[in-house]
Design a protein around this motif. Structure first.
Motif, PDB file in Angstrom:
ATOM      1  N   TYR A  50       0.837  -1.195   0.000  1.00 52.72           N
ATOM      2  CA  TYR A  50       0.000   0.000   0.000  1.00 52.72           C
ATOM      3  C   TYR A  50       0.876   1.249   0.000  1.00 52.72           C
ATOM      4  CZ  TYR A  50      -3.399   3.464   1.430  1.00 52.72           C
ATOM      5  OH  TYR A  50      -4.194   4.575   1.464  1.00 52.72           O
ATOM      6  N   PRO A  51       0.564   2.221  -0.818  1.00 51.52           N
ATOM      7  CA  PRO A  51      -0.627   2.371  -1.649  1.00 51.52           C
ATOM      8  C   PRO A  51      -0.479   1.827  -3.075  1.00 51.52           C
ATOM      9  CG  PRO A  51       0.561   4.434  -1.667  1.00 51.52           C
ATOM     10  CD  PRO A  51       1.340   3.481  -0.764  1.00 51.52           C
ATOM     11  N   ARG A  52       0.684   1.272  -3.418  1.00 53.99           N
ATOM     12  CA  ARG A  52       0.888   0.764  -4.771  1.00 53.99           C
ATOM     13  C   ARG A  52      -0.032  -0.430  -5.010  1.00 53.99           C
ATOM     14  NH1 ARG A  52       6.342  -1.280  -5.013  1.00 53.99           N
ATOM     15  NH2 ARG A  52       5.385  -3.307  -4.839  1.00 53.99           N
ATOM     16  N   GLN A 135     -12.328   8.475  -7.197  1.00 54.16           N
ATOM     17  CA  GLN A 135     -10.858   8.418  -7.181  1.00 54.16           C
ATOM     18  C   GLN A 135     -10.280   8.800  -8.542  1.00 54.16           C
ATOM     19  OE1 GLN A 135      -8.907   7.986  -4.534  1.00 54.16           O
ATOM     20  NE2 GLN A 135     -10.721   7.831  -3.245  1.00 54.16           N
ATOM     21  N   GLY A 151      -0.765   4.280  -7.599  1.00 50.02           N
ATOM     22  CA  GLY A 151      -0.308   4.290  -6.212  1.00 50.02           C
ATOM     23  C   GLY A 151      -1.132   5.281  -5.408  1.00 50.02           C
ATOM     24  N   TRP A 152      -2.411   5.360  -5.732  1.00 46.26           N
ATOM     25  CA  TRP A 152      -3.294   6.304  -5.039  1.00 46.26           C
ATOM     26  C   TRP A 152      -3.508   5.866  -3.606  1.00 46.26           C
ATOM     27  CZ3 TRP A 152      -7.564   5.662  -9.280  1.00 46.26           C
ATOM     28  CH2 TRP A 152      -7.094   6.194 -10.493  1.00 46.26           C
ATOM     29  N   ASP A 153      -3.609   6.851  -2.723  1.00 50.26           N
ATOM     30  CA  ASP A 153      -3.919   6.516  -1.321  1.00 50.26           C
ATOM     31  C   ASP A 153      -5.072   7.293  -0.858  1.00 50.26           C
ATOM     32  OD1 ASP A 153      -2.796   9.028  -1.131  1.00 50.26           O
ATOM     33  OD2 ASP A 153      -1.394   8.513   0.424  1.00 50.26           O
TER      34      ASP A 153
END
Length: 153
Positions: A50-52, A135, A151-153
């Motif tokens: 996370y976040p990948r 998102q 890689g959104w978090d």
């Protein structure tokens, strides 16, 4: 038409079921089969953290080195410059080498550069949830590759 499945962004709503997971061992097997087909070696394999939202690998062949991305939820494979394997930079996707067929033989879908660089309007996005669209809009993703390998978090 290529279809983006629910959860391909790595996000889902609180009432949505969690998306599936691709076991890193399945990806590892594909990498070793591909390296063997290419007459090369696997230099590294890293599990998604996370976040990948994707596993990564680097395969060295007699001709070059290739970065390989494997979506953590769906068996989707993309090729990138070896230096871009850990954190993807926009437009770093590469054409799939001939030895990528080893992944297809193991049940993976190898995504070509043309598909990855396509706008979201060029694929079927009907399965994506409202949470995913929030998102996508929030991160200003415009291409299939940006949406799938993020890689959104």
């Amino acid at each position: 038409m290529f279809r983006l499945e629910r959860g391909v962004t790595g996000f889902w709503g609180k009432n949505d079921p969690e998306p599936p997971r691709v076991d890193v061992r399945m990806f590892r097997g594909g990498c070793h089969a591909a390296a063997l087909a290419a007459g090369g070696t696997v230099e590294s394999i890293d599990e998604a953290v996370y976040p990948r939202g994707y596993h990564t690998a680097v395969v060295a062949t007699p001709e070059n080195r290739a970065g390989i991305l494997c979506h953590a939820g769906y068996p989707l494979i993309a090729f990138v410059a070896d230096s871009a394997a850990s954190w993807l930079e926009p437009r770093m996707f590469r054409d799939s080498p001939a030895w990528a067929e080893a992944f297809a033989e193991r049940g993976f879908t190898v995504m070509g550069r043309e598909l990855l660089e396509s706008p979201l309007t060029a694929v079927d996005t009907s399965a994506l949830t409202k949470a995913e669209w929030r998102q996508i809009h929030g991160w200003k993703a415009t291409t299939v590759g940006e949406t799938v390998f993020n890689g959104w978090d």
